[in-house]
Design an enzyme around this catalytic site. Structure first.
Site, PDB file in Angstrom:
ATOM      1  N   GLY A   1      -2.718  -6.370   1.034  1.00  0.00           N
ATOM      2  CA  GLY A   1      -3.165  -7.550   0.157  1.00  0.00           C
ATOM      3  C   GLY A   1      -3.936  -8.579   1.515  1.00  0.00           C
ATOM      4  O   GLY A   1      -3.061  -8.322   2.276  1.00  0.00           O
TER       5      GLY A   1
ATOM      6  N   ASP B   1      -9.233  -9.176   7.504  1.00  0.00           N
ATOM      7  CA  ASP B   1      -8.735  -9.829   6.971  1.00  0.00           C
ATOM      8  C   ASP B   1      -8.264 -10.084   8.902  1.00  0.00           C
ATOM      9  O   ASP B   1      -7.730 -11.452   8.487  1.00  0.00           O
ATOM     10  CB  ASP B   1      -7.562  -8.925   6.647  1.00  0.00           C
TER      11      ASP B   1
ATOM     12  N   GLU C   1      -9.117 -11.395  -4.622  1.00  0.00           N
ATOM     13  CA  GLU C   1      -8.006 -10.948  -4.746  1.00  0.00           C
ATOM     14  C   GLU C   1      -7.108 -11.568  -5.847  1.00  0.00           C
ATOM     15  O   GLU C   1      -6.193 -10.462  -6.261  1.00  0.00           O
ATOM     16  CB  GLU C   1      -7.524 -10.274  -3.600  1.00  0.00           C
TER      17      GLU C   1
ATOM     18  N   ASP D   1       0.420  -1.202   0.089  1.00  0.00           N
ATOM     19  CA  ASP D   1       0.371  -0.438  -0.107  1.00  0.00           C
ATOM     20  C   ASP D   1       0.842   0.972   0.440  1.00  0.00           C
ATOM     21  O   ASP D   1       2.290   1.118   0.891  1.00  0.00           O
ATOM     22  CB  ASP D   1      -0.947   0.372   1.200  1.00  0.00           C
TER      23      ASP D   1
END
Ligand code: ADP
Length: 303
Positions: A42, A256, A139, A16
């Site tokens: 991610g 997450d 993803e 990021d």
């Protein structure tokens, strides 16, 4: 050698790149930003870190580029002892999320999948056997997700975020499907083959997902905790677990953290409700600190 792996995550890893600025630029405009930082992200990598920190021997399978971002993307996983032997280095660049944040915490985000887009059916089957509980997100390409499910040797935790199209038979392999309220409605739309997204309450959506034949569903509700739905033969049960009351400063990566912790605890023999209770406490710790991976608890002492 892999016999001790309890949780395998096949998914994305990103860097990021976050720039902080007073206001977001409009089209064609340049603004000066105050600062920027690089941080690992991610959903796959976040969940792998959470599973490892929650005490499970964890393997991460994914792909990074042959570039300097790869090291940033994987550093925390390496430090936490996640097995990275089957992370491929490919010619596409390491995935990046380019994030602009203004003074009111409004953001705009561009995601470049890069290496994550190479985690296809071919790449997953080339990786070989998968061990322990399998955790997947939205993803990587759908073909990578379904191939991993075909190779699974244990239950599959599916966090279909973002929601992408998956064949019904694969959606129904999730046990549990872990989604937030928005994703739950989108997945119900897929299963219903409906033109419109359900606006019904979360318990109704959970009931309807179960009626399609899912074995179990966890719907996360932010500060309201989560719903746990599970099948018992022809019947299914539904209960709501409250969240831990905390002062949240940044919920990035909370979902997450929750998913990774659920997988870790299922792998250690918890029931689904026990795993979700633990994951709620784990995720509540993460919302009290800034960042995604940076906010994950390095010790389980406070749990
Ligand atoms: P997502 O970010 O995927 O939408 P949620 O916001 O639902 O996920 O958060 C996932 C889990 O993290 C929740 O089920 C809850 O356990 C925990 N959590 C999130 N926000 C808070 C909060 N403000 N206070 C306590 N726990 C929280």
């Amino acid at each position: 050698m892999k016999d001790n792996v309890q949780v395998t995550i096949v998914g994305s890893s990103n860097v990021d790149i976050t720039a902080l600025m007073n206001r977001l630029p409009g089209p064609g405009e340049t603004v000066l930003a105050d600062s920027y930082q690089l941080s690992p992200g991610g959903k796959g990598a976040n969940q792998a870190l959470a599973a490892a920190l929650a005490g499970a021997h964890t393997e991460f399978i994914g792909a990074v580029g042959n570039d300097s971002h790869a090291q940033v993307a994987l550093a925390q996983l390496e430090e936490a002892g996640v097995d990275l032997a089957r992370v491929a280095t490919v010619s596409e660049p390491t995935g990046v999320a380019i994030i602009q944040v203004d003074a009111a915490a409004e953001n705009s985000i561009a995601v470049v999948s890069g290496a994550n887009s190479t985690v296809t059916a071919e790449a997953v089957s080339a990786a070989g056997e998968l061990h322990g509980i399998l955790v997947l997100q939205g993803e990587i390409p759908a073909s990578g997700i379904t191939t991993a499910m075909d190779l699974a040797t244990d239950r599959v935790v599916l966090n279909l975020a973002p929601v992408i199209e998956l064949d019904r038979e694969y959606l129904l392999k999730a046990d549990p499907l872990v989604v937030n309220e928005h994703e739950a409605a989108l997945i119900l739309q897929q299963l219903d083959r409906s033109e419109s997204v359900s606006t019904e309450s979360e318990p109704v959506i959970a009931e309807k997902l179960m009626a399609h034949g899912l074995s179990s569903v966890l719907i996360t509700l932010g500060a309201n905790g989560c719903l746990v739905a599970q099948r018992h033969g022809e019947q299914h049960s539904l209960e709501q677990l409250p969240a831990v009351k905390v002062k949240a400063v940044d919920t990035t990566g909370a979902g997450d953290a929750f998913t990774g912790a659920v997988a870790a605890r299922l792998a250690q023999g918890d029931s689904l409700v026990q795993a979700a209770e633990f994951a709620g406490k784990f995720a509540a710790l993460t919302v009290q600190a800034h960042g995604a991976q940076a906010s994950y608890p390095r010790s389980l002492e406070n749990l």
